[in-house]
Design an enzyme around this catalytic site. Structure first.
Site, PDB file in Angstrom:
ATOM      1  N   GLY A 237       0.817  -1.206   0.000  1.00 53.68           N
ATOM      2  CA  GLY A 237       0.000   0.000   0.000  1.00 53.68           C
ATOM      3  C   GLY A 237       0.846   1.248   0.000  1.00 53.68           C
ATOM      4  N   GLY A 242      -1.392   2.632   6.866  1.00 51.17           N
ATOM      5  CA  GLY A 242      -1.621   1.901   8.108  1.00 51.17           C
ATOM      6  C   GLY A 242      -1.162   0.457   8.082  1.00 51.17           C
ATOM      7  N   GLU A 460      -7.740  32.647 -10.644  1.00 52.61           N
ATOM      8  CA  GLU A 460      -8.578  31.736  -9.861  1.00 52.61           C
ATOM      9  C   GLU A 460     -10.048  31.914 -10.200  1.00 52.61           C
ATOM     10  OE1 GLU A 460      -7.234  29.388  -8.271  1.00 52.61           O
ATOM     11  OE2 GLU A 460      -5.205  30.177  -8.450  1.00 52.61           O
ATOM     12  N   HIS A 463     -10.861  29.610 -13.082  1.00 55.36           N
ATOM     13  CA  HIS A 463     -11.091  28.224 -12.650  1.00 55.36           C
ATOM     14  C   HIS A 463     -12.466  28.080 -11.998  1.00 55.36           C
ATOM     15  CE1 HIS A 463      -7.194  26.671 -13.626  1.00 55.36           C
ATOM     16  NE2 HIS A 463      -6.539  27.491 -12.811  1.00 55.36           N
TER      17      HIS A 463
END
Length: 682
Positions: A237, A242, A460, A463
């Site tokens: 992973g 974890g 921005e 966007h």
């Protein structure tokens, strides 16, 4: 019950945690012996040297004393130094005034002579005065004196040094003979015990390892049916998902010894040490069965054999060979299970992954939205969360976050709330912590000119506008022009659900959305900047994957061009070659450029049609610095912000403590209460 101090045993055993009383006592003893040696030398040096004439005068005056029964015995001796032609007459004579000799009536003396010249005279003198030499000059006397004066103190000194450094000598010997011993640490399960309740977001992985726990609890349950538990389990992973925590939870649930070691702990600078440590690790496991042995980052020792770029002996390969042999001959009935973790399974040797060694491969993937919410709840139990906080919203806003990053979000939120003096963590702190973990802390102190701020606002705004116009995309969550990390502004989206497969239309709309910032710059200012570098990189990557990996180009069809986009293993991939021609490469470049050009053209058309909305969003960003998704929606529906956010506030800067000033000066120099919290000018 109060926990026992872990350093108590060290102190009781005279280890590193306590004071070395034995060493100090030996040091004082050594100092005392040296002082005694110097003192004895000083006493012997207090004897007076007499000439032969003075000696004869003392003899004639009857002042030479001979008393064998006194302490020390007063004798007249003739001593010869080793290697010297001279002899020395030693004895005691009576002093005239005892006060000058510390109250002693007799004083030691020594008279150097050459016996060859005064032999007859000395014999006659002693005979006339009824004196005699107690012993004749021999080499044994000089040898004994040499031993007493030099070798004996050195001998005692060496003994003292041995006892003083005995602990260090033993430790050094132990270290020299323990290179081949395993460095696996036996983890204590009594303190900080981890169970499956502490692991969230990886339910499938927990189900796969649960039967290992059942086997360790009751091995006969599986042995009755002839079942064989996996010898080894490989957990794969991304970093922070974890894997190590899951291994500790297995040991905690099974309540068995848990040995932990890193792959890099096997290989040392000495040849053969790694293989010896592997054998010793398995021996320890057999002695403590049933138990778990966890090897973290096994790719450090389990890489492909034969892929070395240089010649010579590869110690790592010998260590891997030893690991393969031990696991192949490892009997699962002994109750020892190997668990390994890595985030690079592509570089592991195939012999290590075959059934019979690592029988099972468990993928510990990044958590989905439900798993992220559960992980946040687990970590939220350790902090104070205000009522009404919806962790589900935070989970939706953290796509791609690992478990470690989510734990960091909770921790950063707790620190931020404590810094503000709050009694509990609110949604605002969690949102700020999420943005800080992913993009970095706000850099309000970054000095931007008005032109740069305006440029960033329109970038921005482009966007955000396309985020509301393009249909198949994630909703706009927040837009800000506050510098954060390396970015001068950020437009954030809040996915409604996790996506694991992407439609072609979604990717095309994503390309249009990415082009919004560059298009807005060009339309408003008639020029472009380097602020779209990240957008260009992201658009190029998506377009090239659509063409080369996902078969979304009509001209090239469903063919993969080039190797996958996974991690590169230099020793394996350095000799890889392209599996397509130069003409195909040119066609790939044309298709990639076609996709980006079409997206740029569509973004330009949409922004031109809604230029008025672009202006309102940009002006709102310049005024408020940050707009939420609801504000952008109000602008798209009504053309204005009906519920404006609060005006931006500068960051709180703690005041430095000031010294008390006289009252008159304080009235004259302080700015007064009209500017609370403002720093006084320097």
């Amino acid at each position: 019950m109060q926990d026992k101090d872990p350093n108590e045993n060290n102190r009781q055993q005279g280890g590193d945690g306590g004071f070395n009383w034995k060493g100090m006592i030996l040091i004082f003893v050594a100092m005392g012996l040296f002082a005694l040696a110097f003192l004895s030398n000083g006493i012997s040096d207090r004897s007076k040297t007499l000439t032969f004439a003075e000696f004869k005068e003392k003899v004639v005056q009857k002042k030479i004393r001979i008393d064998p029964n006194s302490k020390p015995p007063k004798l007249l001796r003739l001593v010869q130094k080793d290697g010297s032609m001279k002899q020395t007459i030693e004895g005691f004579y009576e002093v005239d005034d005892a006060t000058d000799n510390d109250g002693d009536k007799y004083k030691a003396f020594s008279t150097p002579i050459i016996l060859e010249y005064v032999d007859d005279e000395l014999k006659e003198l002693l005979a006339q005065n009824e004196l005699e030499i107690s012993d004749l000059p021999t080499d044994s006397d000089s040898l004994g004196m040499m031993l007493m004066s030099f070798y004996l103190p050195v001998f005692f000194l060496l003994i003292l040094l041995y006892f003083l450094f005995r602990h260090q000598i033993r430790a050094a010997g132990k270290g020299a003979m323990s290179f081949g011993k395993s460095k696996a640490k036996l983890m204590s399960l009594d303190k900080g015990k981890v169970t499956f309740k502490d692991v969230a977001g990886v339910e499938e992985a927990k189900e796969e390892v649960w039967e290992i726990v059942e086997y360790l609890r009751d091995p006969k349950k599986f042995q009755k049916l002839g079942g064989r538990i996996p010898k080894g389990v490989l957990m794969v992973g991304s970093p922070g998902t974890g894997k190590t925590l899951l291994a500790r939870a297995i040991a905690g649930e099974a309540d068995v010894p848990f040995f932990s070691i890193s792959g890099s702990d096997f290989v040392e600078m000495f040849v053969g040490v790694g293989a010896s440590r592997v054998r010793d690790m398995f021996e320890q496991g057999k002695k403590n069965a049933p138990c778990l042995i966890f090897i973290d980052e096994i790719d450090a020792v389990g890489r492909h054999r034969g892929h070395g770029l240089g010649g010579g002996h590869d110690e790592r390969e010998q260590t891997l060979n030893a690991l393969l042999v031990e696991m192949d001959g490892f009997d699962t009935q002994e109750g020892v299970i190997i668990i390994a973790a890595t985030n690079r399974p592509d570089v592991l040797d195939p012999a290590l992954l075959r059934p019979g060694r690592f029988d099972r491969e468990i993928t510990v993937s990044l958590p989905d939205v439900k798993g992220r919410e559960e992980i946040l709840k687990v970590h939220a139990k350790k902090v104070k969360i205000a009522e009404g906080v919806d962790l589900g919203v935070i989970a939706r806003g953290t796509p791609g976050y690992s478990g470690a990053e989510l734990a960091n979000v909770i921790n950063e939120a707790a620190l931020l709330a404590a810094r503000k003096g709050l009694k509990a963590i609110t949604t605002g702190e969690l949102e700020e912590a999420r943005d800080k973990v992913r993009w970095g802390k706000e850099r309000r102190s970054l000095a931007l000119s008005e032109d740069e701020k305006e440029l960033t606002a329109y970038h921005e705004a482009g966007h955000a506008l396309l985020g509301m116009l393009v249909k198949d995309t994630d909703p706009v969550h927040k837009v800000t022009i506050i510098p954060r990390g390396p970015a001068l502004g950020v437009t954030m989206y809040l996915p409604e659900e996790d996506k694991h497969s992407y439609k072609k239309q979604y990717l095309l709309d994503r390309l249009i959305l990415i082009m919004g910032g560059r298009v807005a710059e060009e339309l408003v200012f008639g020029d472009v900047t380097n602020g779209a570098a990240g957008d260009i990189r992201q658009a190029s990557e998506i377009a090239r994957k659509m063409v080369c990996n996902w078969g979304m180009s009509d001209a090239l069809g469903m063919i993969e061009y080039g190797e996958g986009q996974g991690e590169v293993f230099l020793a394996r991939d350095i000799s890889s070659q392209r599996n397509y021609s130069e003409a195909t490469q040119q066609l790939i470049d044309n298709e990639v450029k076609k996709l980006t050009d079409e997206a740029y053209a569509e973004a330009t058309r949409l922004i031109k049609e809604h230029r008025d909305k672009l202006e309102v969003i940009a002006q709102g960003l310049l005024l408020y610095e940050t707009l939420d998704g609801s504000h952008i929606k109000e602008i798209m529906d009504t053309g204005e912000i009906q519920n404006p956010p609060s005006a931006p506030t500068p960051p709180d800067i703690p005041e430095e403590p000031k010294e008390e000033e006289p009252a008159a000066e304080k009235k004259k120099d302080e700015p007064g209460e009209d500017f609370p919290g403002e720093l006084a000018p320097a």
